[in-house]
Write an enzyme that holds these catalytic residues in place. Sequence first.
Site, PDB file in Angstrom:
ATOM      1  N   ASP A  94      22.680  28.946  34.597  1.00 12.36           N
ATOM      2  CA  ASP A  94      23.581  28.350  35.213  1.00 12.36           C
ATOM      3  C   ASP A  94      24.326  29.559  36.044  1.00 12.36           C
ATOM      4  O   ASP A  94      24.418  30.587  35.680  1.00 12.36           O
ATOM      5  CB  ASP A  94      24.701  27.659  34.470  1.00 12.36           C
ATOM      6  CG  ASP A  94      25.454  26.576  35.270  1.00 12.36           C
ATOM      7  OD1 ASP A  94      25.063  25.383  35.369  1.00 12.36           O
ATOM      8  OD2 ASP A  94      26.184  26.966  35.995  1.00 12.36           O
ATOM      9  N   CYS A 132      42.020   4.373  50.679  1.00 13.61           N
ATOM     10  CA  CYS A 132      41.703   5.744  49.629  1.00 13.61           C
ATOM     11  C   CYS A 132      40.207   6.120  50.225  1.00 13.61           C
ATOM     12  O   CYS A 132      39.943   7.378  50.562  1.00 13.61           O
ATOM     13  CB  CYS A 132      41.574   5.343  48.384  1.00 13.61           C
ATOM     14  SG  CYS A 132      40.828   6.482  47.268  1.00 13.61           S
ATOM     15  N   ASP A 134      18.448  19.403  36.827  1.00 13.37           N
ATOM     16  CA  ASP A 134      19.464  18.761  37.318  1.00 13.37           C
ATOM     17  C   ASP A 134      20.208  19.277  38.337  1.00 13.37           C
ATOM     18  O   ASP A 134      21.572  19.902  37.948  1.00 13.37           O
ATOM     19  CB  ASP A 134      20.501  18.318  36.072  1.00 13.37           C
ATOM     20  CG  ASP A 134      21.323  17.755  36.132  1.00 13.37           C
ATOM     21  OD1 ASP A 134      21.357  16.816  37.001  1.00 13.37           O
ATOM     22  OD2 ASP A 134      22.274  17.303  35.031  1.00 13.37           O
ATOM     23  N   CYS A 140      21.384  13.388  41.434  1.00  8.12           N
ATOM     24  CA  CYS A 140      22.608  12.804  41.600  1.00  8.12           C
ATOM     25  C   CYS A 140      22.561  12.445  43.369  1.00  8.12           C
ATOM     26  O   CYS A 140      23.582  12.032  43.855  1.00  8.12           O
ATOM     27  CB  CYS A 140      23.801  13.615  41.410  1.00  8.12           C
ATOM     28  SG  CYS A 140      24.007  15.250  42.170  1.00  8.12           S
ATOM     29  N   TYR A 167      19.792  24.695  35.724  1.00 14.88           N
ATOM     30  CA  TYR A 167      21.124  24.107  35.816  1.00 14.88           C
ATOM     31  C   TYR A 167      21.759  23.360  34.680  1.00 14.88           C
ATOM     32  O   TYR A 167      22.270  22.309  34.397  1.00 14.88           O
ATOM     33  CB  TYR A 167      21.136  22.939  36.977  1.00 14.88           C
ATOM     34  CG  TYR A 167      20.622  23.307  38.273  1.00 14.88           C
ATOM     35  CD1 TYR A 167      21.248  23.839  39.412  1.00 14.88           C
ATOM     36  CD2 TYR A 167      19.133  22.932  38.305  1.00 14.88           C
ATOM     37  CE1 TYR A 167      20.629  24.318  40.399  1.00 14.88           C
ATOM     38  CE2 TYR A 167      18.537  23.182  39.633  1.00 14.88           C
ATOM     39  CZ  TYR A 167      19.166  23.778  40.706  1.00 14.88           C
ATOM     40  OH  TYR A 167      18.403  24.056  41.911  1.00 14.88           O
ATOM     41  N   CYS A 187      35.939   4.943  46.498  1.00 13.55           N
ATOM     42  CA  CYS A 187      34.990   4.045  46.526  1.00 13.55           C
ATOM     43  C   CYS A 187      34.512   3.430  47.826  1.00 13.55           C
ATOM     44  O   CYS A 187      35.208   3.247  48.543  1.00 13.55           O
ATOM     45  CB  CYS A 187      35.401   2.891  45.452  1.00 13.55           C
ATOM     46  SG  CYS A 187      36.008   3.399  43.911  1.00 13.55           S
TER      47      CYS A 187
END
Length: 451
Positions: free
Chosen positions: A333, A79, A381, A408, A312, A82
């Site tokens: 946004d 896959c 963000d 992130c 954001y 992960c």
Amino acid sequence: MNLQLKQRIPLKIKRMGINGEGIGFYKKTLVFVPGALKGEDVFCQVTALKRNFAEAKLLKINKHSKFRVKPQCPIYEECGGCQIMHLRYDKQLDFKDDMVVQALKKFKPSDYESYEIRKTKGMEEPYHYRAKLQFQTRSFGNSVKAGLFAANSHRLVSLQDCLVQDSLTQEIVNKVTLLLTKYKIPIYNERKIAGIRTVMVRKAQASSQVQIIFVTSCQLRLTALIKELHLAFPEIVTIAVNYNRSKSSEIYGEETEIIWGRKTIQEEVLDYSFALSPRSFYQLNPEQTQVLYTEIVKALDVSPNDHLIDAYCGVGTIGFAFANKVKSVRGMDIIPEAIEDAKKNAYAMGFENTYYEVGKAEDLIPKWYDEGYHADALIVDPPRTGLDDKLLQTIIEAAPEKMVYVSCNVSTLARDLVRLTQIYQVDYIQSVDMFPHTARIEAVVKLKKRA
């Protein structure tokens, strides 16, 4: 470079890279080996030669790491969704701490060696945490499958029991594929470019309400499918269609139409409730979002007279945590549906000190400053690409006293800190594991204007 394509070599893995791969040196050449762990001795085959490094496929592990575990997912390697499920979970958290350190060492923002890097906050049960799925669809003979593309390909890996996906959303998408097959709904492929490309399913943890988006390149007849789907899952309250007729890899097009049910679902975080329309962004891991937002609130020391900008902002969820603690909150946004949700959510919560506008932060913040609105505190963000150059310059020129950067992507975070630390000092970086078993991490950075 002392390597050739397809050459088989022994390698000692010295550390792990930011994508979860093992890294070693062969005659001073850096070699990246997906699936290998720090401390292992491996045998691998060179698959790609780049200017400054090589990539290799893991063939055999001669010395295993004591932290290697057998992945619970039977299609883990196929896959690719992960990347580090083969690493014991507590050591995954250590790896994510090290990701922050590696990124800082690479970009070297001012005083980076003295930053306080706090231990990553993980989950007690790091499975079935994703409340939103976006699965691609393809036809295989007479049946429709949904899942993810294998790494670096357009080969679909069918997912029917994803261990990081919320169980209800997985059940729903499994039923969707059966109904797409039953009702012979057109399915997209790269040659015909007509039909359903992607199915999005999102569940609100607080209300258990579910919304679905069918992303399609053509008009569809879904009445019978919708009726049967809702009978099977009464939790479904919204079904929408998004039209993406382009050949690009972008998931969504500009036009979204709700074809059945209500416009929004209800979710909660901290001590407040809010509405989410299908295209509005919200974190994928509701349990860890509670942890993340708690850390954001801790990191931003606001006072009653402060004016706060929430860049954001999405549907306004981060800014709402401060709305009753400051004089005003403004957010922006680029997704109109998100701003509409933000306005409605603020009204529903009784906030009269909030203002939301559609647009880019790098455009609106200078405009607001020209109009006389100045921020004492700023929250950013951004997406994985980090802050736009123009926005970075805007922040440096506006220089709010207090700032929190929610990232992130630690690489773009470290890059952006090079500019931001011209005027800010980093108090600390607190990471939160929003995506167990992947090489992704969310980080909250507390910044304070230099004296």
